[in-house]
Design an enzyme around this catalytic site. Structure first.
Site, PDB file in Angstrom:
ATOM      1  N   ALA A 262       0.829  -1.211   0.000  1.00 43.99           N
ATOM      2  CA  ALA A 262       0.000   0.000   0.000  1.00 43.99           C
ATOM      3  C   ALA A 262       0.868   1.269   0.000  1.00 43.99           C
ATOM      4  O   ALA A 262       1.938   1.278   0.617  1.00 43.99           O
ATOM      5  CB  ALA A 262      -0.916  -0.010   1.217  1.00 43.99           C
ATOM      6  N   PRO A 263       0.424   2.315  -0.727  1.00 49.03           N
ATOM      7  CA  PRO A 263      -0.846   2.443  -1.462  1.00 49.03           C
ATOM      8  C   PRO A 263      -0.846   1.839  -2.862  1.00 49.03           C
ATOM      9  O   PRO A 263      -1.814   2.007  -3.585  1.00 49.03           O
ATOM     10  CB  PRO A 263      -1.035   3.953  -1.520  1.00 49.03           C
ATOM     11  CG  PRO A 263       0.351   4.496  -1.569  1.00 49.03           C
ATOM     12  CD  PRO A 263       1.183   3.592  -0.708  1.00 49.03           C
ATOM     13  N   ASP A 311       0.320  -9.913   7.381  1.00 47.05           N
ATOM     14  CA  ASP A 311       1.401  -9.270   8.122  1.00 47.05           C
ATOM     15  C   ASP A 311       2.739  -9.714   7.532  1.00 47.05           C
ATOM     16  O   ASP A 311       3.082 -10.892   7.569  1.00 47.05           O
ATOM     17  CB  ASP A 311       1.306  -9.678   9.599  1.00 47.05           C
ATOM     18  CG  ASP A 311       2.377  -9.037  10.462  1.00 47.05           C
ATOM     19  OD1 ASP A 311       3.336  -8.446   9.913  1.00 47.05           O
ATOM     20  OD2 ASP A 311       2.273  -9.142  11.693  1.00 47.05           O
ATOM     21  N   CYS A 382      12.526   4.162   2.243  1.00 40.35           N
ATOM     22  CA  CYS A 382      12.474   5.587   1.895  1.00 40.35           C
ATOM     23  C   CYS A 382      13.166   6.390   3.003  1.00 40.35           C
ATOM     24  O   CYS A 382      12.631   7.378   3.495  1.00 40.35           O
ATOM     25  CB  CYS A 382      11.038   6.056   1.686  1.00 40.35           C
ATOM     26  SG  CYS A 382       9.932   5.711   3.072  1.00 40.35           S
TER      27      CYS A 382
END
Length: 445
Positions: A262-263, A311, A382
């Site tokens: 996601a996203p 998960d 990131c």
């Protein structure tokens, strides 16, 4: 509520709730009566205040008779957004900044503090070019901390990995307004076609520095309302994240697993590269985030993505060695996103980073099981953080039956660092002007 009043309210909410970009977006959505120009003003003031918060507080502290920590929170936030306007928004007259600030504190009921606010701001305005800052040679860490608004702990942490000049460049780059990038949906159009479609929507675009297939776009305040967006000609994706999927290099007909999807941006790009043939399993731990993946795939005309609630830190035995390629875009400290989310830098500690590194190891331990022999795993974050990047890569190579591989043929101009031959790259924010990222590519023996 005018734009300055909303700016002060949003700054206060971010301090209370965190998640600055979400709080700002929600506030702008609630105030539909505001014009595009007013919303742009609020966005600049809020983001600019957080990008420069430590420097702003330092300046307030030099001119206030009351210590910054003792100033009433609302009054302090009005001072902060006002000092940002005085220091960084030349188009706003100093007198207007001071007068509006006094009106705001009086409207909130702090009538007796109007004179204090007026005095501090007018004194700063008169001395804006004579403010004494820490000496760079005598106190280099404190200088960087104040001038670029980073906690000293983060500056010291970066200096363990990067040179002083590199840290300066990184800090300076993160004070800039971020670029918005759009990945071309090659299932529906090409780069020229998207440029033309965006132009018809009065949106400017130019090829991003990182290469073909992704554009930097401008005039994007309502990009999701554009015809090109609604037709699914592109999805928003940072160019650094774009490179991570290019390193994965998924092929038509393969099975691909995106364990923290996601996203959905990386899954969408993988689908373009695979020409919508094969299968992409896109997992996430949150159901509402998987809906973003599902809705995005539908808009883009992708039918090979299979969203799955799971998960990533757990292992799913039935999927052992079931995928040709796996991408692990792991949860991280986010220190590469500071242009877009400047409030992050005030909320992360070294203890947080240590905890995230342990989570990343758990996720990789599970994810490596899914890769077929001879298959590919790409690990990305990131963030700009050795403990979450290079140290994790080194640990992974010691623990599991994978080899690194030369990625130099997949890295565009401007990213020719020595490490690409060893299979990884640190994408600093100043390299191509996108987010700070890390990516490492492994081949299973």
């Amino acid at each position: 509520m005018n734009e300055r009043e909303l700016s002060a309210a949003v700054v206060a909410d971010v301090f209370d709730k965190g998640f600055g970009n979400i709080v700002l977006k929600d506030a702008l959505c609630r105030h539909k009566e505001m014009s595009r120009v007013q919303k742009a003003f609020v966005t600049e003031v809020v983001n600019g205040t957080f990008r420069n918060l430590i420097r702003i507080d330092y300046v307030i502290g030099r001119f206030s008779t009351v210590k910054v920590k003792k100033i009433r929170p609302y009054v302090l936030n009005v001072l902060r957004i006002s000092v940002y306007q005085l220091m960084f928004m030349d188009r706003v007259p100093d007198s207007a900044v001071c007068n509006e600030a006094v009106k705001l504190v009086k409207k909130k009921g702090f009538t007796n503090l109007g004179g204090f606010v007026n005095g501090v701001l007018r004194n700063i305005a008169r001395n804006i070019n004579k403010i004494p800052y820490p000496d760079e040679k005598k106190e280099p860490v404190r200088y960087l901390s104040v001038m670029y608004s980073y906690p000293s702990e983060i500056i010291e942490y970066w200096l363990e990995t990067f040179s002083y000049d590199e840290v300066c460049k990184m800090c300076a780059e993160n004070l800039k307004t971020p670029k918005v990038s759009a990945a071309v949906n090659t299932l529906k159009t090409d780069e020229k076609g998207l440029i033309k479609a965006l132009k018809e929507d009065n949106i400017g675009s130019v090829r991003a520095k990182i290469g073909e297939g992704i554009l930097n776009v401008s005039k994007t305040s309502d990009i999701s309302e554009s015809a090109a967006f609604k037709q699914g000609f592109f999805h928003i994706m940072d160019q650094s994240a774009y490179l991570c999927v290019k390193l994965l290099n998924p092929q038509k007909g393969e099975r691909v697993l995106d364990v923290c999807a996601a996203p959905g941006g990386k899954s969408f790009l993988a689908a373009y590269l695979m020409e919508n043939e094969g299968e992409i399993v896109s997992r996430d731990i949150y159901k509402h985030k998987l809906r973003l993946v599902q809705n995005g795939a539908k808009r883009l005309g992708i039918d090979i993505i299979k969203p799955e609630l799971f998960d990533a830190s757990r292992f799913k035995p039935e999927d052992k060695e079931a995928f040709d390629r796996v991408i692990v875009d792991a949860p991280c400290s986010g220190l590469g996103l500071l242009k877009k989310k400047p409030d992050i830098k005030y909320n992360k500690t070294l203890e947080d980073i240590e905890a995230l590194a342990e989570l990343q190891k758990k996720i990789l331990t599970a994810a490596q099981e899914y890769v077929k022999p001879g298959g590919v795993l790409v690990y990305s974050t990131c963030t700009v953080s050795k403990k979450e990047n290079e140290d994790i890569r080194d640990w992974f190579l010691k623990e599991f039956d994978f080899d690194c591989c030369d990625i130099s043929s997949l890295v565009p101009d401007g990213g020719e660092t020595p490490t690409i031959k060893e299979g990884y790259i640190n994408i600093t924010p100043y390299m191509w002007g996108g987010d700070g990222f890390f990516a490492a590519k492994f081949i299973k023996r």
